[in-house]
Design an enzyme around this catalytic site. Structure first.
Site, PDB file in Angstrom:
ATOM      1  N   ARG A  14       3.613  17.139 -10.286  1.00 60.18           N
ATOM      2  CA  ARG A  14       2.525  17.549 -11.195  1.00 60.18           C
ATOM      3  C   ARG A  14       2.681  19.018 -11.609  1.00 60.18           C
ATOM      4  O   ARG A  14       3.049  19.315 -12.732  1.00 60.18           O
ATOM      5  CB  ARG A  14       1.166  17.288 -10.516  1.00 60.18           C
ATOM      6  N   ASP A  15       2.444  19.948 -10.679  1.00 58.04           N
ATOM      7  CA  ASP A  15       2.480  21.375 -11.040  1.00 58.04           C
ATOM      8  C   ASP A  15       3.909  21.761 -11.427  1.00 58.04           C
ATOM      9  O   ASP A  15       4.133  22.553 -12.345  1.00 58.04           O
ATOM     10  CB  ASP A  15       2.015  22.218  -9.848  1.00 58.04           C
ATOM     11  N   CYS A 239       1.491  27.161 -14.856  1.00 56.96           N
ATOM     12  CA  CYS A 239       0.370  26.571 -15.602  1.00 56.96           C
ATOM     13  C   CYS A 239       0.499  26.974 -17.060  1.00 56.96           C
ATOM     14  O   CYS A 239       0.572  28.163 -17.376  1.00 56.96           O
ATOM     15  CB  CYS A 239      -0.949  27.064 -15.015  1.00 56.96           C
TER      16      CYS A 239
HETATM   17  P1  HMG Z   1     -10.608  19.137 -24.715  1.00 60.99           P
HETATM   18  O1  HMG Z   1      -9.491  18.985 -25.644  1.00 60.99           O
HETATM   19  O2  HMG Z   1     -11.022  20.536 -24.390  1.00 60.99           O
HETATM   20  O3  HMG Z   1     -11.932  18.381 -25.112  1.00 60.99           O
HETATM   21  O4  HMG Z   1     -10.259  18.405 -23.377  1.00 60.99           O
HETATM   22  P2  HMG Z   1     -12.384  17.160 -25.914  1.00 60.99           P
HETATM   23  O5  HMG Z   1     -13.390  16.496 -25.027  1.00 60.99           O
HETATM   24  O6  HMG Z   1     -12.832  17.724 -27.221  1.00 60.99           O
HETATM   25  O7  HMG Z   1     -11.186  16.148 -26.171  1.00 60.99           O
HETATM   26  C1  HMG Z   1     -10.176  16.349 -27.125  1.00 60.99           C
HETATM   27  C2  HMG Z   1      -9.247  15.157 -27.112  1.00 60.99           C
HETATM   28  O8  HMG Z   1      -8.729  14.967 -25.804  1.00 60.99           O
HETATM   29  C3  HMG Z   1      -9.942  13.840 -27.469  1.00 60.99           C
HETATM   30  O9  HMG Z   1      -8.969  13.002 -28.102  1.00 60.99           O
HETATM   31  C4  HMG Z   1     -10.260  13.260 -26.130  1.00 60.99           C
HETATM   32  O10 HMG Z   1     -10.389  11.859 -26.144  1.00 60.99           O
HETATM   33  C5  HMG Z   1      -9.028  13.651 -25.340  1.00 60.99           C
HETATM   34  P3  HMG Z   1      -8.768  12.969 -29.689  1.00 60.99           P
HETATM   35  O11 HMG Z   1     -10.135  12.638 -30.202  1.00 60.99           O
HETATM   36  O12 HMG Z   1      -8.308  14.352 -30.113  1.00 60.99           O
HETATM   37  O13 HMG Z   1      -7.719  11.928 -29.893  1.00 60.99           O
HETATM   38  N1  HMG Z   1      -9.287  13.750 -23.898  1.00 60.99           N
HETATM   39  C6  HMG Z   1      -8.529  13.131 -22.971  1.00 60.99           C
HETATM   40  N2  HMG Z   1      -7.467  12.315 -23.074  1.00 60.99           N
HETATM   41  C7  HMG Z   1      -6.953  11.852 -21.940  1.00 60.99           C
HETATM   42  N3  HMG Z   1      -7.428  12.177 -20.712  1.00 60.99           N
HETATM   43  C8  HMG Z   1      -8.478  12.999 -20.581  1.00 60.99           C
HETATM   44  C9  HMG Z   1      -9.078  13.501 -21.755  1.00 60.99           C
HETATM   45  N4  HMG Z   1     -10.120  14.311 -21.973  1.00 60.99           N
HETATM   46  C10 HMG Z   1     -10.244  14.457 -23.279  1.00 60.99           C
HETATM   47  N5  HMG Z   1      -8.930  13.309 -19.374  1.00 60.99           N
HETATM   48  C11 HMG Z   1      -9.566  18.734 -21.155  1.00 60.99           C
HETATM   49  C12 HMG Z   1     -10.728  18.790 -22.119  1.00 60.99           C
HETATM   50  C13 HMG Z   1     -10.019  19.302 -19.840  1.00 60.99           C
HETATM   51  C14 HMG Z   1      -9.169  17.294 -20.978  1.00 60.99           C
HETATM   52  C15 HMG Z   1      -8.398  19.548 -21.722  1.00 60.99           C
HETATM   53  O14 HMG Z   1      -8.812  20.883 -21.860  1.00 60.99           O
HETATM   54  C16 HMG Z   1      -7.162  19.464 -20.886  1.00 60.99           C
HETATM   55  O15 HMG Z   1      -6.483  18.454 -20.855  1.00 60.99           O
HETATM   56  N6  HMG Z   1      -6.765  20.561 -20.219  1.00 60.99           N
HETATM   57  C17 HMG Z   1      -5.526  20.583 -19.473  1.00 60.99           C
HETATM   58  C18 HMG Z   1      -5.776  21.306 -18.234  1.00 60.99           C
HETATM   59  C19 HMG Z   1      -4.505  21.308 -17.391  1.00 60.99           C
HETATM   60  O16 HMG Z   1      -3.844  20.307 -17.207  1.00 60.99           O
HETATM   61  N7  HMG Z   1      -4.199  22.495 -16.802  1.00 60.99           N
HETATM   62  C20 HMG Z   1      -3.092  22.599 -15.901  1.00 60.99           C
HETATM   63  C21 HMG Z   1      -3.462  22.054 -14.563  1.00 60.99           C
HETATM   64  S1  HMG Z   1      -4.490  23.141 -13.596  1.00 60.99           S
HETATM   65  C22 HMG Z   1      -3.332  24.136 -12.789  1.00 60.99           C
HETATM   66  O17 HMG Z   1      -2.157  24.061 -13.054  1.00 60.99           O
HETATM   67  C23 HMG Z   1      -3.826  25.035 -11.711  1.00 60.99           C
HETATM   68  C24 HMG Z   1      -3.538  24.476 -10.305  1.00 60.99           C
HETATM   69  O18 HMG Z   1      -2.164  24.225 -10.112  1.00 60.99           O
HETATM   70  C25 HMG Z   1      -4.013  25.500  -9.269  1.00 60.99           C
HETATM   71  C26 HMG Z   1      -3.487  26.915  -9.566  1.00 60.99           C
HETATM   72  O19 HMG Z   1      -2.258  27.112  -9.512  1.00 60.99           O
HETATM   73  O20 HMG Z   1      -4.325  27.745  -9.891  1.00 60.99           O
HETATM   74  C27 HMG Z   1      -4.310  23.175 -10.047  1.00 60.99           C
HETATM   75 MG    MG Z   2      -0.672  25.678  -9.551  1.00 58.55          MG
END
Ligand code: HMG
Ligand code: MG
Length: 310
Positions: A14-15, A239
């Site tokens: 994942r990450d 990220c």
């Molecule tokens: P959004 O785009 O802000 O909001 O999504 P939305 O509700 O307006 O949705 C837009 C579109 O996304 C729509 O589709 C939704 O249906 C679709 P469209 O109408 O454009 O065709 N949608 C989804 N599709 C599939 N699965 C879903 C989903 N939700 C909405 N769950 C959202 C909000 C949070 C989903 C978006 O901002 C997002 O995907 N963010 C990605 C965040 C991410 O993956 N970040 C990296 C991981 S965190 C990390 O790495 C940190 C960690 O490792 C710890 C550390 O190191 O700190 C954990």
């Molecule tokens: Mg991370």
């Protein structure tokens, strides 16, 4: 007193992969996961149910989960940001999910499009629905030391967000150094402060290794009594929404450290994680991306320096 056994949560699939722009085929990811299982890793975060337009590399989450190996004693998990993600996770059959917020408002907004308060309200309902459906839930708090947008993060914020996340019903919180900026003094100060109110069994530590401080931070965490650490095979990771976030702490480098410190890494009654097999797993991804990986062990075994194109 150091813990005599540590749980390594492998986050490479994942990450490790989420930040890679070269598409990695689902079959290659499955080979990677199979080798990680073979290496003795018992908790593996395999993918995310996020918006596939924002993280295209993980758009194959449902196909990947459908084809995961049947491995007794191995828990596979996936990130879930919202109710839609939970619907997809439940449908996929994955048994553990992780929700994620941050100690910084700006990062939370950029990462998941919510305020910290909104994320807590949303997660309370997600955790309730997930546990009702038989899933277990972990939580992440990102940017616990330094935020790429807001700078230094106060330990009180980390403690408050961690406590609120635990109140939603998650069974552990991974305190995360998203951009790998912390040093052991930060870990002692912030994590030590959190542990004044929260038992160490509820805390995992998730270090990125941008400045090469991740292993030193692990030692600081061990000395505080923490016994769960996240790591990514090969040291892959980052990220897409955190400028400056380099790879995670490499699993094989963590295994070397723990072996050498005589700290067990397998589940009770089982073998420890096999360092050479972790490197072997990471090589699947090195081949797919056609580049060397940054971990010390990977370079030692391949006789190359990161970035030399070997
Ligand atoms: P959004 O785009 O802000 O909001 O999504 P939305 O509700 O307006 O949705 C837009 C579109 O996304 C729509 O589709 C939704 O249906 C679709 P469209 O109408 O454009 O065709 N949608 C989804 N599709 C599939 N699965 C879903 C989903 N939700 C909405 N769950 C959202 C909000 C949070 C989903 C978006 O901002 C997002 O995907 N963010 C990605 C965040 C991410 O993956 N970040 C990296 C991981 S965190 C990390 O790495 C940190 C960690 O490792 C710890 C550390 O190191 O700190 C954990
Ligand atoms: Mg991370």
């Amino acid at each position: 007193m150091l813990p005599d056994r540590v749980l390594i949560v492998e986050v490479g699939p994942r990450d490790g992969l989420q930040n890679e722009s070269t598409p990695v085929a689902t079959e290659v990811k499955l080979q990677f996961v199979r080798r990680l299982v073979d290496a003795g890793l018992s908790q593996i975060e395999v993918t995310s149910f996020v918006n596939p337009k924002r993280v295209p590399q993980l758009a194959d989450a449902p196909e990947l989960i459908a084809k995961l190996p049947n491995a007794a004693d191995v828990t596979f998990s996936a990130l879930v940001p919202n109710e839609k993600g939970l619907d997809r996770a439940i449908e996929s059959g994955v048994k553990r999910i992780a929700v994620f917020t941050a100690a910084s408002e700006t990062f939370t907004q950029k990462n998941i499009g919510m305020s910290i308060d909104e994320s807590m309200t949303s997660f309370a309902s997600i955790v309730k629905r997930a546990t009702g459906a038989g899933l277990s839930v972990r939580g992440y708090v990102s940017t616990c030391f330094v935020c790429p947008y807001e700078g230094e993060i106060e330990k009180e914020r980390v403690r408050d967000v961690t406590a609120r996340l635990l109140d939603t019903g998650v069974d552990e919180v991974a305190i995360s150094d998203t951009i790998g900026a912390a040093a052991p003094t930060d870990v002692r100060e912030t994590v030590g402060f959190v542990l004044e109110n929260i038992p160490a069994e509820k805390i995992a530590l998730h270090f990125h290794d941008t400045y090469g401080t991740a292993l030193a931070n692990v030692v600081a965490g061990l000395e505080l009594g923490v016994a769960t650490f996240d790591a990514s095979a090969g040291g892959l990771g980052g990220c897409p929404f955190a400028p400056g976030a380099a790879g995670n702490l490499a699993t094989e480098d963590l295994v070397y450290l723990l072996d050498r410190m005589n700290i067990r890494t397998g589940l009770a009654g089982q073998s420890d994680v096999d360092l050479a097999k972790v490197v072997d797993a990471a090589s699947i991804i090195a081949n797919a991306l056609n580049r060397p990986l940054p971990s010390a062990q990977w370079r030692r075994m391949h006789g190359s320096c990161a970035g030399d194109g070997a």
